[in-house]
Design a protein around this motif. Sequence first.
Motif, PDB file in Angstrom:
ATOM      1  N   VAL B 219       0.862  -1.176   0.000  1.00  0.00           N
ATOM      2  CA  VAL B 219       0.000   0.000   0.000  1.00  0.00           C
ATOM      3  C   VAL B 219       0.903   1.232   0.000  1.00  0.00           C
ATOM      4  CG1 VAL B 219      -1.844   1.243   1.183  1.00  0.00           C
ATOM      5  CG2 VAL B 219      -1.745  -1.263   1.315  1.00  0.00           C
ATOM      6  N   VAL B 220       0.830   2.027  -1.060  1.00  0.00           N
ATOM      7  CA  VAL B 220       1.641   3.235  -1.176  1.00  0.00           C
ATOM      8  C   VAL B 220       0.762   4.437  -0.855  1.00  0.00           C
ATOM      9  CG1 VAL B 220       3.094   4.624  -2.699  1.00  0.00           C
ATOM     10  CG2 VAL B 220       3.052   2.124  -2.949  1.00  0.00           C
ATOM     11  N   CYS B 221       1.237   5.292   0.028  1.00  0.00           N
ATOM     12  CA  CYS B 221       0.428   6.397   0.537  1.00  0.00           C
ATOM     13  C   CYS B 221       1.045   7.734   0.152  1.00  0.00           C
ATOM     14  CB  CYS B 221       0.333   6.320   2.064  1.00  0.00           C
ATOM     15  SG  CYS B 221      -0.254   4.744   2.687  1.00  0.00           S
ATOM     16  N   THR B 222       0.207   8.621  -0.397  1.00  0.00           N
ATOM     17  CA  THR B 222       0.652   9.981  -0.688  1.00  0.00           C
ATOM     18  C   THR B 222      -0.475  10.937  -0.323  1.00  0.00           C
ATOM     19  OG1 THR B 222       1.783  11.338  -2.344  1.00  0.00           O
ATOM     20  CG2 THR B 222      -0.151  10.156  -3.082  1.00  0.00           C
ATOM     21  N   GLY B 223      -0.240  12.248  -0.544  1.00  0.00           N
ATOM     22  CA  GLY B 223      -1.300  13.216  -0.279  1.00  0.00           C
ATOM     23  C   GLY B 223      -0.889  14.244   0.754  1.00  0.00           C
ATOM     24  N   ASP B 224      -1.897  14.770   1.456  1.00  0.00           N
ATOM     25  CA  ASP B 224      -1.638  15.828   2.439  1.00  0.00           C
ATOM     26  C   ASP B 224      -0.791  15.316   3.599  1.00  0.00           C
ATOM     27  OD1 ASP B 224      -3.224  17.610   0.992  1.00  0.00           O
ATOM     28  OD2 ASP B 224      -5.058  16.974   2.032  1.00  0.00           O
ATOM     29  N   ALA B 225      -1.011  14.069   3.986  1.00  0.00           N
ATOM     30  CA  ALA B 225      -0.315  13.538   5.161  1.00  0.00           C
ATOM     31  C   ALA B 225       0.003  12.061   4.954  1.00  0.00           C
ATOM     32  CB  ALA B 225      -1.176  13.734   6.409  1.00  0.00           C
ATOM     33  N   VAL B 258      -4.675  10.882  -0.452  1.00  0.00           N
ATOM     34  CA  VAL B 258      -5.730  11.589   0.280  1.00  0.00           C
ATOM     35  C   VAL B 258      -5.410  13.074   0.260  1.00  0.00           C
ATOM     36  CG1 VAL B 258      -6.893  11.917   2.502  1.00  0.00           C
ATOM     37  CG2 VAL B 258      -6.211   9.616   1.781  1.00  0.00           C
ATOM     38  N   TYR B 259      -6.256  13.825  -0.403  1.00  0.00           N
ATOM     39  CA  TYR B 259      -6.107  15.281  -0.493  1.00  0.00           C
ATOM     40  C   TYR B 259      -7.436  15.933  -0.129  1.00  0.00           C
ATOM     41  CZ  TYR B 259      -1.735  14.846  -3.201  1.00  0.00           C
ATOM     42  OH  TYR B 259      -0.464  14.568  -3.618  1.00  0.00           O
ATOM     43  N   ALA B 260      -7.389  16.943   0.691  1.00  0.00           N
ATOM     44  CA  ALA B 260      -8.603  17.691   0.992  1.00  0.00           C
ATOM     45  C   ALA B 260      -8.994  18.578  -0.182  1.00  0.00           C
ATOM     46  CB  ALA B 260      -8.404  18.533   2.251  1.00  0.00           C
ATOM     47  N   ASP B 261      -7.994  19.036  -0.916  1.00  0.00           N
ATOM     48  CA  ASP B 261      -8.241  19.973  -2.014  1.00  0.00           C
ATOM     49  C   ASP B 261      -8.698  19.222  -3.274  1.00  0.00           C
ATOM     50  OD1 ASP B 261      -7.914  22.649  -3.356  1.00  0.00           O
ATOM     51  OD2 ASP B 261      -6.527  21.416  -4.554  1.00  0.00           O
ATOM     52  N   GLU B 262      -9.790  19.701  -3.873  1.00  0.00           N
ATOM     53  CA  GLU B 262     -10.368  18.993  -5.011  1.00  0.00           C
ATOM     54  C   GLU B 262      -9.430  18.991  -6.218  1.00  0.00           C
ATOM     55  OE1 GLU B 262     -14.225  20.339  -6.165  1.00  0.00           O
ATOM     56  OE2 GLU B 262     -14.489  18.728  -7.626  1.00  0.00           O
ATOM     57  N   ASP B 263      -8.786  20.113  -6.479  1.00  0.00           N
ATOM     58  CA  ASP B 263      -7.882  20.162  -7.639  1.00  0.00           C
ATOM     59  C   ASP B 263      -6.725  19.181  -7.465  1.00  0.00           C
ATOM     60  OD1 ASP B 263      -9.422  22.040  -8.882  1.00  0.00           O
ATOM     61  OD2 ASP B 263      -8.263  23.764  -8.129  1.00  0.00           O
ATOM     62  N   ALA B 264      -6.227  19.082  -6.248  1.00  0.00           N
ATOM     63  CA  ALA B 264      -5.141  18.130  -5.985  1.00  0.00           C
ATOM     64  C   ALA B 264      -5.622  16.707  -6.203  1.00  0.00           C
ATOM     65  CB  ALA B 264      -4.625  18.309  -4.555  1.00  0.00           C
TER      66      ALA B 264
END
Lengths: 101, 487
Positions: B219-225, B258-264
């Motif tokens: 499981v590879v995790c990216t995003g805000d945190a 996981v990104y809170a921002d829709e564009d991201a």
Amino acid sequence: MSLPDFPSPVELDDGARLRSEVDDFIERDGQLLVLKGNDLTLLSHVASAAVLATMDEEQTVVSLAEILIDLYGVPEGVDPAIAIRQIVAVLVERGIVHALP
Amino acid sequence: MGVETADTFRVLIVDLEGIGRAPAGERFLRHELEARGIGPDVISVRSAGLTAQDGGPLHPRTVKAIEDRGADASGYTQRQLNRDWVDEADMIICGNGADRDEVAARFPAAAKKTFSLSEIFYLYEMVVAIAPLREHPALLMSRVAGADLTDDFDLPPMSHDPVELEARIEALADQIQRAAFWVATIWQSMLPEDPSSRPAMQPGDHQVDLVAFGVTVRVVCTGDAPYTLATLVDRTWLWLKAPAPHEGEPDVTISIAVYADEDARLQARADGWMTYETLSQAMHFLSSTVTVRAIDRRAGQLVMLHAAGLATPDGKVVGFVAPSGTGKTTISRTLGKHFGYVTDETLAIEFDGTVLRYPKPLSVITDRDARLKEQMPAHDLDLMRAPSSLSLARVVILNRDPDAGDEPVVEQMPLLHGLAVIAEQTSYITHLPAKLHTLADTVESVGGVWRVTYREAAHLVALVPALADGTVDLAEAEVPAAVGGVA
């Protein structure tokens, strides 16, 4: 009279040829569990007999009716010509039996 | 993006006139699938109307509603529903119950794969939480009859009154777009990985290595945190964590952003990440993705039942088979405090009867409005670890009955009737070496199929050792009539 709780009889001539085609089946005491594609169907004894009779060799509507009558007799109060077409209709609907061109 | 093949999952959307709801559904769903990198070779979507005029145009207001929402309305012409399309479809989604009934009346053989939008919306994640896509229609249909559903997600037909149409169409389009987004997200979580579109790891990304019934999973995790996400995965999936990082390429890689921002999110989705707005969403869908991708990898190698598994201290496993949403998780939570927790969802059995542990986090509905299940790690629930060496001892169909007494009733099912139920809850039965016979051999080797009728899961605690050892007083089950009469 027709069989209750069955679909309308399939429209086939007496001489129409029938064949069953399944991907796998298990038989126990004359009853079949049939796999066709991803669909499973547990058949009654009479429907199982119809499938087995048309599995190795084709049958006409009339010859299939004779086989089933030999095995189970004539259903009380039901026209055998209609009843056989209702049973075939169930099996055709599930893709287990098809009429040959 | 390839062309359709025999493996393509074919979706047909049907409404009355074929000028509004169904075309909008087709175009929104295609848009959402394409945004997730899912081509028509994997899932194809088309639409038709029960009374459509072949070759006729789309309603101009529908065109505007589709294009205003960023999807492509070009090139659409009306198609009347026809037998070929119905036969080819794996799943048929209708605007409402009346349309569904009409499809079933015209094409009785299609009734088993035809659903109203409300049935899809309210049943989907409850029923087919974790299964390969091709099994979804049968799993859904097995629950439709007994479900007490509202029809408030059904879509009314287009109106020919201009004022009423204007008032209705924006709401309809929003609802269809929402459904398309949601269905595409579910389907994406249950598809095999396309390694060619796998995103590259970036500095700062984190990974967690798991093993799911012999399948190595990364499981590879990216995003805000990414660190927070990876820690959450690590902690929640602790009992399935690989003892050491996988050497070389794992069997399955799952790339989550996981990104809170829709564009991201849109950018990450375009880059090939499975993208979510919140950690809860990511964890909800991860459970499906890990399980289904592991099932895909072991297709044909294992008998895999939708079943909870509990083990006695000497490693005898009782498998409790039931459709999703009918008690497996509750059974696991309750019995798992007394017996080894093997799985709450996928019982993986080798052909010699050896059971592979899959103690995944338990999926528990905590927020029905959010349509998410919280993933609760087994160790947080004080469940017991199952022994490392396990063998199948019994296959039991769960039959929860609120009117049952305190004493559960155990019955021996006639083999074919039992197999018919079990087979419906078996993944990739068509891939098994001897298909139904492989399943029958597995089941018959442990005494056939039993069924337990019970009211509360706690009433089964005392019964498990006897189920495992076969020291139960068996009643004879009454069975319903089979297809094709009662002769």
